[in-house]
Write a protein that holds these residues in place. Structure first.
Motif, mmCIF file in Angstrom:
data_model
loop_
_atom_site.group_PDB
_atom_site.id
_atom_site.type_symbol
_atom_site.label_atom_id
_atom_site.label_comp_id
_atom_site.label_asym_id
_atom_site.label_seq_id
_atom_site.Cartn_x
_atom_site.Cartn_y
_atom_site.Cartn_z
ATOM 1 N N HIS A 30 -0.200 87.033 20.355
ATOM 2 C CA HIS A 30 -1.078 87.661 21.332
ATOM 3 C C HIS A 30 -0.554 87.513 22.748
ATOM 4 N N HIS A 33 -2.838 85.771 25.254
ATOM 5 C CA HIS A 33 -4.162 86.303 25.535
ATOM 6 C C HIS A 33 -5.101 86.106 24.359
ATOM 7 N N GLY A 34 -4.723 85.357 23.391
ATOM 8 C CA GLY A 34 -5.582 85.186 22.224
ATOM 9 C C GLY A 34 -6.604 84.104 22.460
ATOM 10 N N HIS A 35 -7.340 83.751 21.402
ATOM 11 C CA HIS A 35 -8.398 82.762 21.512
ATOM 12 C C HIS A 35 -7.843 81.390 21.829
ATOM 13 N N HIS A 38 -8.337 80.030 25.342
ATOM 14 C CA HIS A 38 -9.650 79.583 25.787
ATOM 15 C C HIS A 38 -9.896 78.185 25.255
ATOM 16 N N GLN A 42 -13.068 76.427 29.270
ATOM 17 C CA GLN A 42 -13.003 77.866 29.493
ATOM 18 C C GLN A 42 -13.927 78.590 28.520
ATOM 19 N N ALA A 46 -14.246 85.322 29.085
ATOM 20 C CA ALA A 46 -14.144 86.309 28.014
ATOM 21 C C ALA A 46 -12.682 86.517 27.636
ATOM 22 N N HIS A 47 -12.447 86.880 26.381
ATOM 23 C CA HIS A 47 -11.075 86.937 25.870
ATOM 24 C C HIS A 47 -10.239 88.026 26.523
ATOM 25 N N HIS A 48 -10.914 89.060 27.111
ATOM 26 C CA HIS A 48 -10.144 90.162 27.703
ATOM 27 C C HIS A 48 -9.844 89.924 29.184
ATOM 28 N N ASP A 50 -7.868 87.243 32.047
ATOM 29 C CA ASP A 50 -6.867 86.191 32.165
ATOM 30 C C ASP A 50 -7.397 84.980 32.922
ATOM 31 N N GLN A 55 -12.479 87.838 35.967
ATOM 32 C CA GLN A 55 -13.760 88.105 35.320
ATOM 33 C C GLN A 55 -14.872 88.287 36.355
#
Length: 326
Positions: A30, A33-35, A38, A42, A46-48, A50, A55
């Motif tokens: 990913h 940027h994957g889970h 987080h 954190q 949200a996952h989308h 950075d 956010q």
């Protein structure tokens, strides 16, 4: 298998049942940027996104777009108000005497205080001051509830006095009998009572005369020559003259009920927004009690405060336009 590759895989322990453990060097595909990005601390990112800042900026843009639609919505109502007031100013002068200016002023002060505490709550969230954050949210909710209680008593008074829009508009008191009218125009109130008695005497005549005597016909006695203080407030309020409902006697202006249609629609819609704000603040209070807000994550408090400032701003316009008309 190359030597470097073989070193990235750890041999399972004897008698173990798990799969070979992969070192952190392995990529999850990913690109960061994957889970896995987080980690602890954190949980609210949200996952989308950075970063928390990204956010927050996206949320800020979203709330401003929402507030823009709210401004456009209320702008249409203010335009309708402006057009109708320009066409029938006497209706608004007449109807504002029935409104309780003190209650409107109390609600204005209450909302201003709530805007202060809402802005203060944002700062408390940024500084991770959980106790002060909850306190200011509670004060904001209390102010909003106070606003709705005052509005309830105001609405109840209107229902009791028959000040409703449409065919249900049947005032139990004449405007010149109100203390607000007498305080501003004592001479006009006294003159209006004389005209009302004169109209009652004419109505008792049987049979009714053909072509009742209009009010602009000279009146004998003490009020034969009314002064400007006596007659001007009555004309401006549409009680006598061309805008009166009955030109043969003192009465209310034509279509006086339309004002209360505008009044209930605009203040009622604003009240719905206040109730919506109370629900949001209660939700945020619950989250604040769980200590979810801090320097990195305070966006929901900030967004709710912006919405609440708009609710306050709308009322700041409604109060003088409806209550302080001259």
């Amino acid at each position: 298998m190359s030597e470097s590759t073989s070193q990235s895989v750890t041999e399972p322990k004897k008698g173990g049942h798990g799969a070979p453990a992969v070192t952190p060097a392995a990529d999850d595909g990913h690109g960061g940027h994957g889970h896995g990005a987080h980690a602890e601390g954190q949980a609210h990112l949200a996952h989308h996104f950075d970063t928390y800042q990204q956010q927050f900026d996206a949320g800020k843009l979203g709330i401003w777009l929402f507030l823009l639609t709210e401004v456009l919505f209320f702008s249409g109502l203010f335009c309708a108000y402006t057009v109708y007031r320009g066409m029938h100013p006497e209706v608004f002068v007449y109807a504002h005497y029935f409104l309780n200016t003190k209650m409107g002023a109390i609600n204005t002060c209450v909302l201003l205080i709530s805007s202060l505490t809402a802005a203060w709550a944002v700062r408390n969230a940024q500084l991770a001051q959980r106790g002060l954050l909850m306190l200011n949210i509670l004060i904001t909710i209390a102010c909003a509830c106070t606003f709705m209680v005052v509005k309830y008593f105001e609405y109840a008074h209107k229902f009791h006095d028959g000040l409703l829009p449409g065919p249900r508009f049947h005032p139990t008191e004449q405007v010149w009998e109100l203390d607000t009218f007498k305080a501003k125009h004592p001479e006009a109130a006294e003159y209006a009572e004389h005209l009302a008695k004169l109209g009652e005497e004419r109505a008792k005549q049987k049979p009714a005369p053909v072509g009742a005597i209009p009010l602009n016909t000279p009146i004998t006695g003490e009020y034969e020559h009314p002064t400007e203080e006596q007659i001007e407030p009555l004309i401006k309020a549409g009680l006598i003259g061309p805008h009166a409902e009955d030109p043969t006697t003192i009465s209310k202006p034509k279509n006086a009920h339309v004002f209360f249609g505008i009044y209930f629609f605009m203040t009622g819609l604003h009240g719905i927004h206040v109730v919506g704000g109370i629900i949001v603040w209660l939700w945020l209070l619950k989250r604040a009690a769980k200590n979810e807000f801090g320097p990195k994550y305070f966006g929901p408090i900030d967004y709710a405060a912006l919405y609440w400032h708009l609710v306050d701003l709308v009322w700041i316009y409604l109060f003088p336009l409806l209550y302080l008309i001259h």
